[in-house]
Design a protein around this motif. Structure first.
Motif, short mmCIF file in Angstrom:
data_model
loop_
_atom_site.label_atom_id
_atom_site.label_comp_id
_atom_site.label_asym_id
_atom_site.label_seq_id
_atom_site.Cartn_x
_atom_site.Cartn_y
_atom_site.Cartn_z
N ARG A 156 26.60 40.76 3.40
CA ARG A 156 27.86 40.13 3.80
C ARG A 156 27.61 39.42 5.13
N VAL A 164 28.74 36.63 8.36
CA VAL A 164 29.82 36.12 9.21
C VAL A 164 29.29 34.90 9.96
N ALA A 212 32.94 35.61 5.00
CA ALA A 212 34.08 36.14 5.78
C ALA A 212 35.09 35.04 6.08
N THR A 233 38.18 42.42 5.97
CA THR A 233 36.75 42.13 5.88
C THR A 233 35.92 43.14 6.67
N TYR A 273 31.81 43.73 6.18
CA TYR A 273 31.38 42.67 7.10
C TYR A 273 31.18 43.21 8.53
#
Length: 335
Positions: A168, A170, A174, A256, A261
């Motif tokens: 995941r 960012v 996200a 998230t 995340y």
């Protein structure tokens, strides 16, 4: 027992049980309804305003984050090009989510679905401050639940794009749920973008709800908001994702963080989540309603239009003059 006595007895019974009943006789029919027919009705009455805000924001996020996922994820999941959509699809999705969220909540809570709107109306209008905490809590919780619902729905597509369930990134995916500024934006640019977008939104909202300024016909405020959000999206949506709503950003951001995340969603660009999509909209909303009330709005529910010391003194003098004795002979009349 007479017919009248029977009906009186049924009236008392129906008022206690809270049910609809009809009593018919040759010359009369009595229908009764109680607002609280059961215990849950009491609970519902106490929570229905924040519940309306919760569902309004949840619907906003389901449509908004849902269209983000559909347009963005489809590019890497083998979906036909005709089904992918584009940025205009995103703008329409967020506009539809806003309109439908307000439609669900407007008649119960006023359809704020935005902490910036709630705080602005509590500051400059007569919205009670005691309701502000529960409105904001419900709005953020609605954003959280809406984000979790969309994530659960699109989790397989996110896995494909990210390369596996454990990956995941960012901003990465996200950004499908919360706002992250474009790389070329400075901190000042980011703040100003959210500030000006929310200020414009509040000026428009104030105009929609101003009975002295040609508001939309009854029931059409959600449609007017659809046009407003669509316009803001296509005009100001490129650089920061036009959060213009702290709950729209913070609720899904919490979601998230919960699903994998991690804390990076909060550490991005030195707590970007706080000073841009939260403080920017709140200050922009306060500025927007201040400008509208200062130059256009004349209703006495606005803080700007409250009587000053001179007006209060003039009012008091007028009241004192009205208290003088009436003309000779009137006081003796037997009224």
């Amino acid at each position: 027992m007479s017919k009248e006595t029977d009906i009186e007895q049924i009236e008392r019974t129906n008022t206690t049980t809270g049910s609809f009943n009809e009593v018919s006789s040759t010359d009369m029919a009595v229908v009764h309804y109680t607002k609280f027919p059961n215990r849950w009705a009491y609970v519902r009455e106490a929570i229905k305003e924040p519940a309306a805000e919760f569902f309004g924001v949840m619907i906003l996020i389901i449509f908004g984050a849902g269209v983000d996922c559909q347009v963005t994820l489809s590019a890497n999941t083998g979906v036909a090009a005709s089904q992918k959509g584009d940025y205009l699809s995103i703008a329409f999705g967020w506009a539809a989510g806003t309109a439908l969220g307000v439609w669900v909540s407007g008649g119960i809570s006023g359809g704020h679905i935005n902490p910036a709107v709630t705080i602005a109306f509590a500051t400059f209008r007569d919205f009670p401050w005691r309701k502000v905490p529960k409105y904001i809590a419900a709005q953020v919780l609605g954003g959280l639940v809406g984000g979790l619902i969309v994530y659960a729905d699109y989790i397989r597509a996110i896995d494909i794009v990210e390369g596996g369930r454990g990956n995941r990134t960012v901003p990465g995916t996200a950004s499908l749920f919360s706002t992250y500024a474009a790389g070329y934006m400075t901190n000042v640019n980011c703040f100003f973008d959210e500030f000006i977008g929310t200020a414009v939104l509040l000026i428009i909202v104030c105009a929609f709800t101003d009975q002295r300024n040609g508001p939309p016909p009854a029931g059409l405020v959600p449609l007017a908001l659809f046009i407003a959000i669509l316009g803001i999206g296509v005009a100001l949506g490129l650089q920061t994702g036009y959060a213009i709503n702290p709950a729209r950003d913070f609720g899904p951001r919490l979601a998230t963080a919960m699903v994998g995340y991690g804390k990076e969603v909060f550490n991005f660009r030195h707590q970007y989540w706080l000073w841009c999509p939260i403080l920017g909209p709140i200050l922009g909303g306060l500025t927007g309603i201040f400008l509208y009330d200062s130059f256009i709005f004349t209703g006495n529910e606005s803080l700007i239009n409250r009587p000053d010391a001179r007006a209060r003194a003039a009012h008091e003098r007028a009241r004192n003059q009205e208290r003088q004795k009436p003309p000779a002979g009137v006081a003796e009349l037997d009224v």
